[in-house]
Write a protein that holds these residues in place. Structure first.
Motif, mmCIF file in Angstrom:
data_model
loop_
_atom_site.group_PDB
_atom_site.id
_atom_site.type_symbol
_atom_site.label_atom_id
_atom_site.label_comp_id
_atom_site.label_asym_id
_atom_site.label_seq_id
_atom_site.Cartn_x
_atom_site.Cartn_y
_atom_site.Cartn_z
ATOM 1 N N HIS A 1 17.057 6.192 -65.254
ATOM 2 C CA HIS A 1 17.263 5.420 -64.089
ATOM 3 C C HIS A 1 18.766 4.830 -63.997
ATOM 4 O O HIS A 1 18.861 4.726 -63.000
ATOM 5 C CB HIS A 1 15.849 4.544 -63.825
ATOM 6 N N THR A 2 19.302 3.942 -64.573
ATOM 7 C CA THR A 2 19.870 2.944 -64.724
ATOM 8 C C THR A 2 21.848 4.065 -64.008
ATOM 9 O O THR A 2 22.132 3.843 -63.890
ATOM 10 C CB THR A 2 20.167 2.474 -65.764
ATOM 11 N N ALA A 3 21.991 4.770 -65.565
ATOM 12 C CA ALA A 3 22.337 5.744 -65.320
ATOM 13 C C ALA A 3 22.501 6.259 -64.085
ATOM 14 O O ALA A 3 23.565 6.320 -63.204
ATOM 15 C CB ALA A 3 22.703 6.582 -66.748
ATOM 16 N N TYR A 4 21.345 7.254 -63.177
ATOM 17 C CA TYR A 4 21.297 7.450 -62.023
ATOM 18 C C TYR A 4 21.845 6.764 -60.690
ATOM 19 O O TYR A 4 22.029 7.112 -60.463
ATOM 20 C CB TYR A 4 20.341 8.459 -62.075
ATOM 21 N N GLY A 5 21.306 5.682 -60.953
ATOM 22 C CA GLY A 5 21.182 4.601 -60.119
ATOM 23 C C GLY A 5 22.809 4.721 -59.715
ATOM 24 O O GLY A 5 23.071 3.882 -58.705
ATOM 25 N N ILE A 6 22.735 4.639 -60.727
ATOM 26 C CA ILE A 6 25.165 3.338 -60.918
ATOM 27 C C ILE A 6 25.738 3.896 -59.861
ATOM 28 O O ILE A 6 26.249 3.851 -58.835
ATOM 29 C CB ILE A 6 25.325 3.341 -62.014
ATOM 30 N N PRO A 7 26.094 5.447 -59.605
ATOM 31 C CA PRO A 7 26.504 6.142 -57.870
ATOM 32 C C PRO A 7 26.332 5.406 -57.370
ATOM 33 O O PRO A 7 27.170 4.820 -56.628
ATOM 34 C CB PRO A 7 26.649 7.301 -58.631
ATOM 35 N N MET A 8 25.159 5.546 -56.970
ATOM 36 C CA MET A 8 24.759 5.157 -55.307
ATOM 37 C C MET A 8 24.564 3.564 -54.905
ATOM 38 O O MET A 8 25.790 3.272 -54.290
ATOM 39 C CB MET A 8 23.111 5.550 -55.447
ATOM 40 N N CYS A 9 24.652 2.875 -56.852
ATOM 41 C CA CYS A 9 24.440 1.774 -56.070
ATOM 42 C C CYS A 9 26.439 1.418 -55.933
ATOM 43 O O CYS A 9 26.390 0.309 -55.300
ATOM 44 C CB CYS A 9 24.152 0.615 -57.415
ATOM 45 N N ALA A 10 27.177 1.577 -56.423
ATOM 46 C CA ALA A 10 28.372 1.429 -56.832
ATOM 47 C C ALA A 10 29.310 1.705 -55.503
ATOM 48 O O ALA A 10 30.626 1.155 -54.526
ATOM 49 C CB ALA A 10 28.948 2.329 -58.349
ATOM 50 N N VAL A 11 28.235 2.775 -55.180
ATOM 51 C CA VAL A 11 28.967 3.509 -53.372
ATOM 52 C C VAL A 11 28.902 2.058 -52.598
ATOM 53 O O VAL A 11 29.712 2.024 -51.938
ATOM 54 C CB VAL A 11 28.677 5.221 -53.307
ATOM 55 N N MET A 12 27.762 2.100 -52.454
ATOM 56 C CA MET A 12 26.787 1.008 -51.389
ATOM 57 C C MET A 12 27.540 -0.281 -52.024
ATOM 58 O O MET A 12 28.104 -0.913 -50.702
ATOM 59 C CB MET A 12 25.349 0.487 -51.525
ATOM 60 N N PHE A 13 28.251 -0.639 -53.201
ATOM 61 C CA PHE A 13 28.489 -1.917 -53.211
ATOM 62 C C PHE A 13 29.949 -1.969 -52.370
ATOM 63 O O PHE A 13 30.906 -3.024 -52.193
ATOM 64 C CB PHE A 13 28.357 -2.520 -54.531
ATOM 65 N N LYS A 14 30.937 -1.283 -53.138
ATOM 66 C CA LYS A 14 32.016 -0.542 -52.659
ATOM 67 C C LYS A 14 31.905 -0.482 -51.130
ATOM 68 O O LYS A 14 33.333 -1.784 -50.821
ATOM 69 C CB LYS A 14 32.560 0.569 -52.984
ATOM 70 N N THR A 15 31.357 -0.255 -50.746
ATOM 71 C CA THR A 15 31.168 -0.467 -49.130
ATOM 72 C C THR A 15 31.311 -1.708 -48.224
ATOM 73 O O THR A 15 32.167 -2.183 -48.085
ATOM 74 C CB THR A 15 30.124 0.312 -48.265
ATOM 75 N N PHE A 16 30.243 -2.775 -49.301
ATOM 76 C CA PHE A 16 29.957 -4.101 -48.957
ATOM 77 C C PHE A 16 31.314 -4.949 -49.395
ATOM 78 O O PHE A 16 31.733 -5.715 -48.680
ATOM 79 C CB PHE A 16 28.726 -4.533 -49.314
ATOM 80 N N TYR A 17 31.462 -4.514 -50.446
ATOM 81 C CA TYR A 17 32.588 -5.718 -51.040
ATOM 82 C C TYR A 17 34.096 -4.760 -50.062
ATOM 83 O O TYR A 17 35.470 -5.801 -50.267
ATOM 84 C CB TYR A 17 32.948 -5.187 -51.565
ATOM 85 N N SER A 18 34.650 -3.623 -49.186
ATOM 86 C CA SER A 18 35.502 -3.480 -49.113
ATOM 87 C C SER A 18 35.681 -4.257 -48.022
ATOM 88 O O SER A 18 36.459 -4.734 -47.340
ATOM 89 C CB SER A 18 35.628 -2.386 -48.282
ATOM 90 N N GLU A 19 35.261 -5.398 -47.716
ATOM 91 C CA GLU A 19 34.779 -6.169 -45.771
ATOM 92 C C GLU A 19 34.660 -7.719 -46.749
ATOM 93 O O GLU A 19 35.198 -7.827 -45.584
ATOM 94 C CB GLU A 19 33.348 -6.103 -45.471
ATOM 95 N N VAL A 20 35.207 -7.826 -47.870
ATOM 96 C CA VAL A 20 35.771 -8.886 -48.351
ATOM 97 C C VAL A 20 37.191 -8.734 -47.995
ATOM 98 O O VAL A 20 38.034 -8.012 -48.982
ATOM 99 C CB VAL A 20 35.256 -9.134 -49.588
ATOM 100 N N PRO A 21 37.700 -9.708 -47.093
ATOM 101 C CA PRO A 21 39.346 -9.714 -47.015
ATOM 102 C C PRO A 21 40.086 -10.014 -48.057
ATOM 103 O O PRO A 21 39.670 -11.144 -49.134
ATOM 104 C CB PRO A 21 39.830 -11.370 -46.050
ATOM 105 N N LYS A 22 40.827 -8.913 -48.143
ATOM 106 C CA LYS A 22 41.868 -8.794 -48.706
ATOM 107 C C LYS A 22 42.514 -10.285 -49.483
ATOM 108 O O LYS A 22 42.999 -10.585 -50.667
ATOM 109 C CB LYS A 22 42.508 -8.117 -48.440
ATOM 110 N N ALA A 23 43.046 -10.808 -48.780
ATOM 111 C CA ALA A 23 43.519 -12.667 -48.810
ATOM 112 C C ALA A 23 42.385 -13.088 -49.013
ATOM 113 O O ALA A 23 43.302 -13.827 -49.700
ATOM 114 C CB ALA A 23 43.320 -13.273 -47.253
#
Lengths: 273, 384
Positions: free
Chosen positions: A142-164
């Motif tokens: 479950h961990t291995a299979y869940g990583i891609p979905m979680c990583a993509v979702m987190f990346k989307t959220f974290y991309s909103e954190v200002p680069k500054a």
């Protein structure tokens, strides 16, 4: 006048559709409270004449081990996939490195891999690791299979954190880790809760991995419930009570954290901070 | 504090197709306030990020104090967290989940300082900036000016070797900007801090800087003190960029008349000698004459003054003075007016001291140096 009629019509349709959706649940609930005799004699949706908890006691006795397995698998799989996915998402979103785009592409491709396609190699891998019929084996899958979905979702959220903020943290002398624990993670609680709920419900309700990788010692409640159908064909009250028992944790999670889920989905569209 | 030396810095993107910084070299002395000035896209922020270590340059060297922090030749690149430089961004970049106190303490926690020392330093910086009553608040609960102070405080609290400020006043309203500008200058003097400050606002540059580095398209156009930049602009770009309202320009040509060199600008002719230029220009040379609005007066300042009869086109009152847009023949120019009242459409006599006229050769736009310039200056380089 015409708007009033229109509204009435809409409400009527909504009520009918809702009732249709709730009917099986209602049937399961009433049946779970009936005795074997009453089930044969009355309609499935009729309220029992003498409600009894015997179905729940029977279901719990049959499922208690499997329920405990499910809790362990779900907690392990959820925290494993969300934890590692969050770190992947954080690095991909805020600390670019050579080849980051390729890694992201491969992760995104992982989301589209159907369970069935990886089942045999996964089984062979788990068996080679001597993890067949262990909680650890199913958690790992479950961990291995869940990583891609979680990583993509987190990346989307974290991309909103200002680069500054990232640049500021670097010049403030912070390591990427400290910045993550101190600023990014607390600022994106909503995202984390959303993804935790998403993974929790997916893993709790999952059947196939448990069926293939689990055995008598490690089978989760979904598999055990499925097995009831064959072994207790006539005892509908136990089967219905088992189904409802299985739904309880998900309902509790939704009751307490559902509002975060809706806000999380909405927040992702605008900002994660 | 420390000096900063930038040597031959070159930054390009897209495999060399886009050049952001083109072989830039300059030095900032210890304890001095240097402003990197230029229009948007001139490469000033990129240079600042290179100094901070946020960008690895394509080539070049950066030295902070005695330490080489970036050198492509020697393959040295010190990570930003190890450079001990503090940066303030235009967006303030305050950590949204932390209180003001925690924001100020964050860089010190990264240094793993004892809690007592952190508390003491935070308190002293908060007192310096007058934000002690805001320490428990979160950034979202602060006004723009307060956020700016906290961002500045977070840089000050670290006691870094160099302060890097990227348009820190850009998001403030005009009144607050003047106030914070003053405070910034006061703090810089008080701490004898080395500051490198990026802005596109020439007023900020003139008021704050000990030294200005003016950039365009990734190259240095001129560097020097604010006064030097204002009085001896190296070329037409510098002359037009520094000063508000901007310098007036009029095209002219060098002529000879009865053995004398004259410059004919259409609405006036002036003897080359009266301009005080340090070298003779060949007859036929095309030049651009530049005059600052503040050097056009209502009364003559010397017998050599040129008279410019003009029609008032538009008035911009500034309270104690006014900027007047006038037409003299086909020449449209602005002047700072401190005389009596004027009306659009009215006639006005303006006087221009030829010594105050800047001369630039065309088409290269380089300044012709003047006798009073004395030695040195980049302007000289154009006329060896």
């Amino acid at each position: 006048m015409s708007t009033l009629v229109g509204r009435g019509l809409v409400v009527t349709v909504l009520v009918v559709v809702t009732l249709l959706y709730l009917l099986p649940l209602w049937g399961a609930f009433t049946t779970s409270l009936k005795t074997d005799e009453e089930i044969d004699l009355t309609s499935p949706i009729a309220w029992p004449q003498r409600p009894t908890a015997s179905g729940y006691i029977g279901a719990f006795n049959h499922l208690k081990r499997a329920l405990l397995n499910s809790v362990l698998i779900t907690v392990g799989g959820t925290f494993g996939s969300v934890g590692l996915g969050a770190i992947c998402g954080y690095v991909l979103a805020l600390h670019s490195f050579p080849g980051a785009n390729l890694v992201f592409l491969l992760l995104a491709a992982g989301i589209f891999l159907p369970f069935q396609a990886i089942l045999i190699p996964l089984f062979q891998t788990v068996r080679a690791l001597r993890l067949y019929d262990t909680i650890g084996g199913i958690v790992l899958a479950h961990t291995a299979y869940g990583i891609p979905m979680c990583a993509v979702m987190f990346k989307t959220f974290y991309s909103e954190v200002p680069k500054a903020l990232v640049r500021q943290a670097l010049t403030d002398g912070s390591s990427p880790w400290r910045f993550y624990w101190r600023v990014v993670l607390p600022s994106t609680k909503l995202a984390t809760v959303t993804i935790l709920i998403f993974q929790f419900t997916s893993i709790w309700n999952e059947l196939l991995f448990g069926l293939v990788l689990g055995g008598p010692r490690s089978m989760p409640a979904t598999v055990a419930l499925n097995n009831l159908v064959g072994t207790l064909a006539a005892q509908w009250n136990i089967q219905m009570a088992g189904s409802l028992l299985l739904a309880v944790p998900v309902l509790i999670v939704y009751a307490f954290l559902g509002r975060y889920l809706v806000r999380g989905y909405m927040a992702g569209a605008v900002t994660a901070v | 504090m420390a000096s900063v030396t930038v040597k031959n810095l070159f930054v390009s993107y897209h495999r060399g197709r886009t050049i952001a910084v083109d072989h830039v070299s300059f030095a900032v002395e210890d304890g001095k306030f240097c402003v990197l000035l230029g229009p948007s896209g001139c490469g000033k922020t990129t240079i600042l990020h290179c100094i901070a270590g946020l960008i690895r340059p394509t080539s070049g060297e950066i030295i902070i104090g005695e330490r080489v922090v970036t050198s492509t030749e020697k393959n040295i690149f010190v990570r930003p967290q190890e450079r001990n430089v503090a940066m303030v961004f235009q967006e303030y970049a305050l950590y949204p989940n932390l209180t003001v106190r925690e924001n100020l303490a964050f860089p010190l926690e990264c240094q793993r300082l004892p809690k007592k020392e952190i508390a003491a330093r935070v308190q002293s910086v908060a007192e310096l900036l007058g934000i002690t009553d805001l320490l428990h608040r979160r950034p979202a609960q602060l006004s723009g000016g307060q956020r700016q102070r906290v961002a500045l405080g977070r840089a000050l609290v670290r006691q870094p070797t160099v302060f890097l400020l990227d348009e820190p006043l850009g998001n403030l309203d005009a009144q607050l900007r003047v106030q914070v500008r003053y405070e910034l200058k006061r703090i810089q003097r008080q701490l004898r801090a080395t500051m490198i400050y990026v802005t596109h606002d020439q007023t900020e540059a003139l008021t704050l800087a000990d030294k200005i580095v003016l950039l365009r398209s990734g190259k240095i156009e001129q560097e020097g003190s604010p006064q030097e930049m204002y009085e001896k602009p190296a070329n037409l770009f510098v002359a037009g960029f520094i000063g508000s309202p901007p310098m007036n320009f009029i095209e002219g040509q060098v002529l000879t008349c009865e053995g004398m060199l004259l410059i004919d600008a259409g609405i006036f002719k002036v003897r080359a000698e009266a301009l005080g230029i340090a070298k003779n220009l060949a007859p036929g040379t095309k030049v651009m004459l530049g005059v600052r609005p503040a050097d056009i007066n209502a009364r003559p300042s010397s017998p050599q003054d040129l008279l410019l009869p003009a029609i008032v086109d538009l008035l911009e009152p500034l309270g104690d003075s006014a900027v007047v847009h006038v037409l003299s023949g086909n020449f449209k120019f602005t002047a700072k007016w401190e005389g009596g009242s004027l009306k659009p459409g009215g006639l006005v006599s303006l006087f221009l001291n030829p010594r105050k006229i800047h001369v630039f050769t065309l088409p290269d736009g380089m300044r012709v140096s003047k006798i009073e310039d004395g030695a040195a200056g980049r302007a000289e380089e154009a006329f060896p």
